[in-house]
Design an enzyme around this catalytic site. Structure first.
Site, PDB file in Angstrom:
ATOM      1  N   HIS A  19       0.842  -1.206   0.000  1.00  0.00           N
ATOM      2  CA  HIS A  19       0.000   0.000   0.000  1.00  0.00           C
ATOM      3  C   HIS A  19       0.876   1.255   0.000  1.00  0.00           C
ATOM      4  CE1 HIS A  19      -3.061  -2.646   2.316  1.00  0.00           C
ATOM      5  NE2 HIS A  19      -3.588  -2.416   1.128  1.00  0.00           N
ATOM      6  N   LYS A  43     -17.159  -7.787   7.068  1.00  0.00           N
ATOM      7  CA  LYS A  43     -16.491  -8.645   8.059  1.00  0.00           C
ATOM      8  C   LYS A  43     -15.879  -7.785   9.154  1.00  0.00           C
ATOM      9  CE  LYS A  43     -13.918 -10.663   5.107  1.00  0.00           C
ATOM     10  NZ  LYS A  43     -12.686 -11.242   4.667  1.00  0.00           N
ATOM     11  N   ARG A  92      -2.123  -6.019  -8.604  1.00  0.00           N
ATOM     12  CA  ARG A  92      -0.895  -6.796  -8.399  1.00  0.00           C
ATOM     13  C   ARG A  92      -0.721  -7.843  -9.484  1.00  0.00           C
ATOM     14  NH1 ARG A  92      -2.986  -8.184  -2.562  1.00  0.00           N
ATOM     15  NH2 ARG A  92      -4.752  -8.340  -3.968  1.00  0.00           N
ATOM     16  N   SER A 130      -3.109  -7.740   2.798  1.00  0.00           N
ATOM     17  CA  SER A 130      -3.385  -7.610   4.241  1.00  0.00           C
ATOM     18  C   SER A 130      -3.871  -8.943   4.801  1.00  0.00           C
ATOM     19  CB  SER A 130      -4.445  -6.537   4.484  1.00  0.00           C
ATOM     20  OG  SER A 130      -3.965  -5.285   4.077  1.00  0.00           O
TER      21      SER A 130
END
Ligand code: PNS
Length: 160
Positions: A19, A43, A92, A130
């Site tokens: 990030h 979540k 990515r 993450s």
């Protein structure tokens, strides 16, 4: 042309070096970059909103044109409120593309004035997420070089 404001949205649970790599790249292109942390996640996050904001503020302090904010609800609404012309997202690998394409097209439908701009993080971070950081931390693996020391410290505290 007016100064270009970009929003870089995400959960940042927690912020990783991937990030930060993208934030640095974005800060060189846009006049103002707002890192926007999603508050109302489906979540339960590992780090609460304040922790995620603190970690981001601590690790982005060096960039004068970068600020950190929280948002709730639709990203398109937040971008409009901030007068942003760009939503910045990192891609990515090819596997990211489909989800990102759907989001970008939905955001364009919701707010046609805002363009999504994709950037590539350094190859060294192309496997980093993450979710994997949380998993490795939970299982006691090393995260050196993948998250900033301040984040590593918080993860260590969380898992003892
Ligand atoms: O990097 P992440 O954690 O995958 O970020 C996802 C995020 C926060 C960019 C996305 O979930 C989002 O924009 N949520 C806000 C709700 C919204 O606007 N949904 C419609 C966009 S398709």
């Amino acid at each position: 042309m007016k100064p270009v404001i970009a929003v870089y949205p995400g959960s940042f649970d927690p912020v990783t070096n991937g990030h930060l790599d993208l934030i640095e790249r974005g800060s060189k292109i846009f006049h103002r970059l707002i890192v926007a942390v999603l508050q109302n996640q489906e979540k339960e996050p590992m780090f609460n909103l304040n922790e995620r904001l603190d970690m981001l503020r601590e690790t982005t302090r060096a960039w004068q044109n970068v600020e950190v904010d929280a948002f709730n609800g639709l990203l398109a609404d937040f971008a409009r409120e901030k007068d942003a012309r760009v939503i910045l997202r990192g891609i990515r690998a090819v596997s990211d593309y489909e989800y990102e394409l759907q989001m970008a097209l939905m955001n364009r439908k919701l707010e046609p004035q805002v363009e999504t701009v994709f950037m590539l993080p350094a190859e060294a971070y192309s496997f980093l997420s993450s979710r994997l950081v949380r998993e490795v931390a939970r299982l006691g693996g090393t995260l050196r070089g993948l998250v900033p020391p301040a984040v590593e410290e918080r993860l260590r505290k969380k898992f003892g």
